[in-house]
Every structure is written in C-alpha cells, then in structure tokens.
Scaffold this motif. Structure first.
Motif, PDB file in Angstrom:
ATOM      1  N   ILE A 419       0.840  -1.204   0.000  1.00 57.75           N
ATOM      2  CA  ILE A 419       0.000   0.000   0.000  1.00 57.75           C
ATOM      3  C   ILE A 419       0.868   1.244   0.000  1.00 57.75           C
ATOM      4  CG2 ILE A 419      -1.524   1.367   1.488  1.00 57.75           C
ATOM      5  CD1 ILE A 419      -2.943  -1.239   2.224  1.00 57.75           C
ATOM      6  N   ARG A 420       1.917   1.221   0.802  1.00 55.84           N
ATOM      7  CA  ARG A 420       2.800   2.393   0.895  1.00 55.84           C
ATOM      8  C   ARG A 420       3.501   2.645  -0.446  1.00 55.84           C
ATOM      9  NH1 ARG A 420       3.646   4.648   5.472  1.00 55.84           N
ATOM     10  NH2 ARG A 420       2.976   2.763   6.574  1.00 55.84           N
ATOM     11  N   ASN A 421       3.900   1.594  -1.132  1.00 53.87           N
ATOM     12  CA  ASN A 421       4.551   1.761  -2.436  1.00 53.87           C
ATOM     13  C   ASN A 421       3.592   2.357  -3.468  1.00 53.87           C
ATOM     14  OD1 ASN A 421       6.977   0.707  -1.500  1.00 53.87           O
ATOM     15  ND2 ASN A 421       6.489  -1.388  -2.129  1.00 53.87           N
ATOM     16  N   ARG A 422       2.341   1.872  -3.456  1.00 56.14           N
ATOM     17  CA  ARG A 422       1.359   2.426  -4.403  1.00 56.14           C
ATOM     18  C   ARG A 422       1.051   3.881  -4.071  1.00 56.14           C
ATOM     19  NH1 ARG A 422      -0.741  -3.004  -4.142  1.00 56.14           N
ATOM     20  NH2 ARG A 422      -2.057  -2.466  -2.356  1.00 56.14           N
ATOM     21  N   MET A 423       1.005   4.191  -2.783  1.00 56.13           N
ATOM     22  CA  MET A 423       0.750   5.576  -2.397  1.00 56.13           C
ATOM     23  C   MET A 423       1.899   6.481  -2.827  1.00 56.13           C
ATOM     24  SD  MET A 423      -1.361   7.730  -1.155  1.00 56.13           S
ATOM     25  CE  MET A 423      -2.544   7.397   0.153  1.00 56.13           C
ATOM     26  N   ASN A 424       3.114   6.022  -2.742  1.00 56.19           N
ATOM     27  CA  ASN A 424       4.252   6.821  -3.205  1.00 56.19           C
ATOM     28  C   ASN A 424       4.159   7.079  -4.707  1.00 56.19           C
ATOM     29  OD1 ASN A 424       5.527   7.146  -0.720  1.00 56.19           O
ATOM     30  ND2 ASN A 424       6.679   5.236  -0.905  1.00 56.19           N
ATOM     31  N   ASP A 425       3.666   6.091  -5.459  1.00 56.48           N
ATOM     32  CA  ASP A 425       3.476   6.278  -6.902  1.00 56.48           C
ATOM     33  C   ASP A 425       2.423   7.360  -7.169  1.00 56.48           C
ATOM     34  OD1 ASP A 425       5.336   4.335  -7.450  1.00 56.48           O
ATOM     35  OD2 ASP A 425       3.863   2.735  -7.759  1.00 56.48           O
ATOM     36  N   LEU A 426       1.322   7.346  -6.402  1.00 56.36           N
ATOM     37  CA  LEU A 426       0.288   8.369  -6.583  1.00 56.36           C
ATOM     38  C   LEU A 426       0.803   9.751  -6.190  1.00 56.36           C
ATOM     39  CD1 LEU A 426      -3.241   7.059  -5.504  1.00 56.36           C
ATOM     40  CD2 LEU A 426      -2.377   7.580  -7.784  1.00 56.36           C
ATOM     41  N   LYS A 427       1.603   9.792  -5.130  1.00 60.78           N
ATOM     42  CA  LYS A 427       2.199  11.064  -4.719  1.00 60.78           C
ATOM     43  C   LYS A 427       3.039  11.653  -5.856  1.00 60.78           C
ATOM     44  CE  LYS A 427       5.432  13.099  -1.394  1.00 60.78           C
ATOM     45  NZ  LYS A 427       6.335  12.836  -0.221  1.00 60.78           N
ATOM     46  N   GLU A 428       3.785  10.802  -6.527  1.00 57.84           N
ATOM     47  CA  GLU A 428       4.607  11.251  -7.650  1.00 57.84           C
ATOM     48  C   GLU A 428       3.733  11.767  -8.785  1.00 57.84           C
ATOM     49  OE1 GLU A 428       8.058  12.050  -9.874  1.00 57.84           O
ATOM     50  OE2 GLU A 428       7.722  11.675  -7.737  1.00 57.84           O
ATOM     51  N   LYS A 429       2.624  11.091  -9.070  1.00 57.22           N
ATOM     52  CA  LYS A 429       1.708  11.551 -10.111  1.00 57.22           C
ATOM     53  C   LYS A 429       1.089  12.901  -9.745  1.00 57.22           C
ATOM     54  CE  LYS A 429       0.370   7.015 -11.952  1.00 57.22           C
ATOM     55  NZ  LYS A 429      -0.759   6.066 -12.162  1.00 57.22           N
TER      56      LYS A 429
END
Length: 467
Positions: A419-429
């Motif tokens: 979940i944390r990895n996917r959230m970091n991807d969204l933060k980057e977007k």
C-alpha cells in the motif's frame, strides 16, 4: 494568453458555507488570482470565511436567515441546509451581484464561479448575463455516480434490505450497494438527497464549465465518463492545496500548532498514526473509548484531532487515563502534519479534501467514511487505487477487533508495504501533474483562464444586466 490580458477582469466566487466547501473555493480564488484575475467573494453570514488570510480578495457578506441558533438548517443536517440556502440566498445574492457588476469604479466581471450545490444561481446568471462556472468540491468518481443516481433508483438499488448491501452495483464497479450516499437514509431523506443531486447535476450541465479539485493521473476513467456525459468543458486542476498555501491567521490555535508539530518532531519516520474525522462527523463516546484503547494497545504514537465541542472533552478525559505516547488537540495544521516525515498513516473520514491531501503527501489511509460521498471515496481509496484499508462501522459502531486489524495490516503485514509503495506512486503523479509546461493540471489551469476570457468576450459582452 498572457496574464496582462486578464488584468482588470474580476471573477466572483460564491462558496457553500461549510469548511469543506469554503477552503477549496478560496484555494481556487488563489489560483485564479495568481493567473491575473481580480477575485471577489460573496459569502453568507453563516460560517463566514476568514478574510484576513486573503487580503488581496474583496469580500461581500449577504444575509442568509440563519442568525437564529435554533434554526433547523444546520451543518449537522445538510439535507435541510442546502435547500434552505438555495431559497433564502436568492434575493440577497442577486442584489449583491448586481451591485458588484454595476460598480462604475470596479473592473468588468468576467464570470461567476459557484459551488455546485447553489443551483439557484443558474437563474441569476441568466438574468444578469454573466457566465456561470461550477466548482464541484468532491471527486470525479462521486460526481459520475451522482449523474446516474436517478437511474440507479429506478433499478431498485436504493430500496434494498441489509442482506443485499454487499451486492455490487454492476453499472459502477467496484462500488457496492452500501456505498450509495442515500442507502442508510429514511425514505424522506432519500427523496431530499435525490432532488438535491438532480438539481446539482442539471445546473452543472447547463453551466459554462465544471471545475474539479482532482488530477488526470488519479481519476482519468471517471473524468472521461463525465466528459462523455456532460456537454460542458471540464477542468481538472487539482490538487488545489499544492498550488496555493494561504497564510493562516488562526492565532488562537498557534500554541496547539506549535505543540503538535514539536511533538511530531520527536518521533521516528512513519511511526505516528494521525487521526482526524473532519469538521462535521460526530463520534459517540463509546467509539472514542474504543479508538483510544486500540490506539494505545497498538504501541503506535498517535496524534488525534478532536473537535472543540463534546468530542474534545471526551477525548481529554480518556487521554488522562492512558498515560501513553499520544497528542490530542482541538485543531492541527493538517497539511503540515501529513507532510511530516513521522506520520505513517492517516485515519480519515474520507472527505475529498482530506483524500486529496493524504494522496498528495503519500500517506496511507485507514478509511472510516461517515456520510454522503465519503463511502464512494473510501471504496476508490481501498479497492481502485489500493492505497488504504477499510475500517467500517459495525452494527454497534467502531469495534475494537476491526480497529486493531486495520492498524496491523498497515504497519505489520506485507500488505501495508505494498500500500505504501502504491501511495508513493500516486504522490509522484500528483506532483507531476503540476509540472510547468507538461503537467495535466498546469495546462488545465491555463485552459481555464483562456476559457474565462473567451466567455467574457463572446457570450455576454460583459456585464450587461437584464431586468
């Protein structure tokens, strides 16, 4: 279009008087001001915005009839508040807007930007011949659902019994029947909500444009559906708060602000659970006790925002018996908290502003939606973007076992790391969409500014008022 061409052009804003609606409207005003427009804000007596933080705006107050504290239309009953304001504000709003437009010393009014719930402004816009753009303060996913709510009612989704609440809404995957905004309401409240939604969607369709606090990388499928269904330009220009950070004039809470940030400074990275359920949702005392005990038993430090009413008294009493690593405050600077490196999870009611802020700062969420479109937001957070865990109310409210399980999933299990990895991807977007020259929101802001100027020049010839 160069900014100097927008100088001498005013945009008039009219927010719904609830915190979750006022803040994004004022953030939008900051965005428009930074792109060359002058900003006028018309607002109600009830929940007036803090003008001291926006000294470059011009504010006009209108009567709303809510001076009586016993009036049934209150923030705790939005199904009464919205229809009431749409009736009571019509005459004072139109009179105020006429004065703004007719001010000989003032700049020409390029357009009116109103909250989507103020559907009465469609008639005012037509009479005064001023283009009207709608701001929807929720997400594209929930607004897309709202456009189909009458259809879903016709198919029987709003009349289901408890055993079918887990059934999928086949027309709107991955939503379930229990995610519908009206599903737990009485029949009379369902009718009120449906009428409110129909009016909101209808007047949005008949506006000069729709603005959403979102970004393409987050909600492109829902935005694409809306663009197919609505015959108006749609501008996704979020996250609003990343484009402007107005000064905070809340001197009365400066001590709390310093205290909670200093408290966060003492903790390890991604160790703290931040708990905040927004400005309207109410929590029962028994639920406070469950929350407090489970947070304490988790061994995790927590920062808990309890509203300055009965909630904070209950929280203070419970806290006095915990003697653990916690900080309970009446208010906290949420953007600063979420961006703090010590915060590892955000336990939220899933209001759209909080959802956007959590995603923008890359903080995984524990989702406990309360009402309206919050259930839709939670479903997308947990099942579409997969950046949070669902913590539903049981039949007796929040239950200890559910709370402990949600915390464990985020902090101790492999699922939490994913979940944390996917959230970091969204933060980057969320960051990339604001990049100058190529970000989707950056370009949409320029497109909105051009659209406003085009509306003024070809639609109404600026400011002519009809009888």
């Amino acid at each position: 279009m160069e900014q100097h061409q927008r100088k001498g052009r005013r945009v008039v804003l009219f927010p719904v008087p609830l915190k979750g609606h006022i803040n994004p409207m004022l953030h939008l005003g900051q965005i428009l001001h930074s792109n060359g427009f002058s900003v006028v804000v018309i607002h109600t007596n009830f929940n007036s915005p803090d003008a001291s933080s926006y000294r470059h705006f011009t504010f006009h107050r209108i009567s709303d009839g809510l001076d009586d504290q016993d009036h049934p239309a209150t923030t705790s009953n939005v199904l009464s508040l919205f229809p009431y304001l749409n009736a009571s504000c019509l005459e004072p709003f139109e009179a105020c807007l006429r004065e703004v437009v007719s001010d000989a010393a003032g700049e020409p009014v390029a357009c009116l930007v109103v909250d989507a719930h103020f559907h009465f402004t469609q008639g005012v816009s037509k009479r005064l011949r001023i283009p009207r753009i709608v701001l929807r303060t929720g997400g594209a996913c929930s607004f897309h659902l709202f456009t189909a709510l009458p259809l879903l009612k016709g198919k029987g989704y709003l009349q289901v019994q408890d055993p079918k609440l887990e059934d999928p809404i086949v027309e709107f995957p991955p939503l379930k029947v229990k995610d519908l905004p009206a599903i737990s309401s009485s029949d009379s409240d369902k009718d009120k909500l449906l009428q409110l939604v129909i009016s909101m969607v209808s007047t949005a369709k008949n506006s000069a444009g729709l603005i959403l606090n979102t970004f393409e990388g987050l909600e492109q499928p829902s935005l694409d559906e809306l663009r197919r269904e609505l015959p108006v330009p749609i501008f996704s220009i979020g996250p609003f708060h990343k484009l402007c950070r107005p000064a905070n004039s809340r001197s009365s809470v400066a001590h709390n602000k310093a205290a909670c940030i200093s408290w966060l400074d003492k903790h390890n990275p991604r160790s703290v659970i931040y708990v905040s359920f927004g400005s309207i949702a109410e929590t029962k005392e028994s639920e406070f006790e469950e929350i407090a005990c489970c947070l304490r038993n988790s061994g995790r430090p927590f920062l808990w925002v309890a509203r300055p009413d009965s909630d904070v008294r209950t929280a203070a009493r419970i806290s006095s018996g915990l003697a653990g690593d916690e900080c309970i405050v009446k208010w906290a600077p949420q953007l600063e908290v979420l961006s703090h490196p010590s915060v590892g999870a955000f336990w939220t009611h899933c209001g759209w502003n909080s959802t956007m802020e959590g995603i923008s700062e890359g903080v995984p969420m524990i989702c406990t939606p309360c009402f309206a479109e919050q259930m839709v937001n939670s479903r997308f957070i947990c099942d579409v973007w997969r950046v949070g865990v669902e913590l539903e109310m049981g039949r007796n409210g929040l239950e200890r076992g559910r709370i402990e399980r949600a915390i464990r999933r985020l902090f101790q299990e492999k699922e939490g790391e994913e979940i944390r990895n996917r959230m970091n991807d969204l933060k980057e977007k969320a960051s990339l969409c604001l990049k100058q020259g190529e970000g989707s929101s950056f370009n949409a802001i320029d497109g909105l500014a051009r659209h406003i100027m085009l509306l003024e020049s070809v639609t109404f010839g600026n400011g002519g008022i009809s009888a």
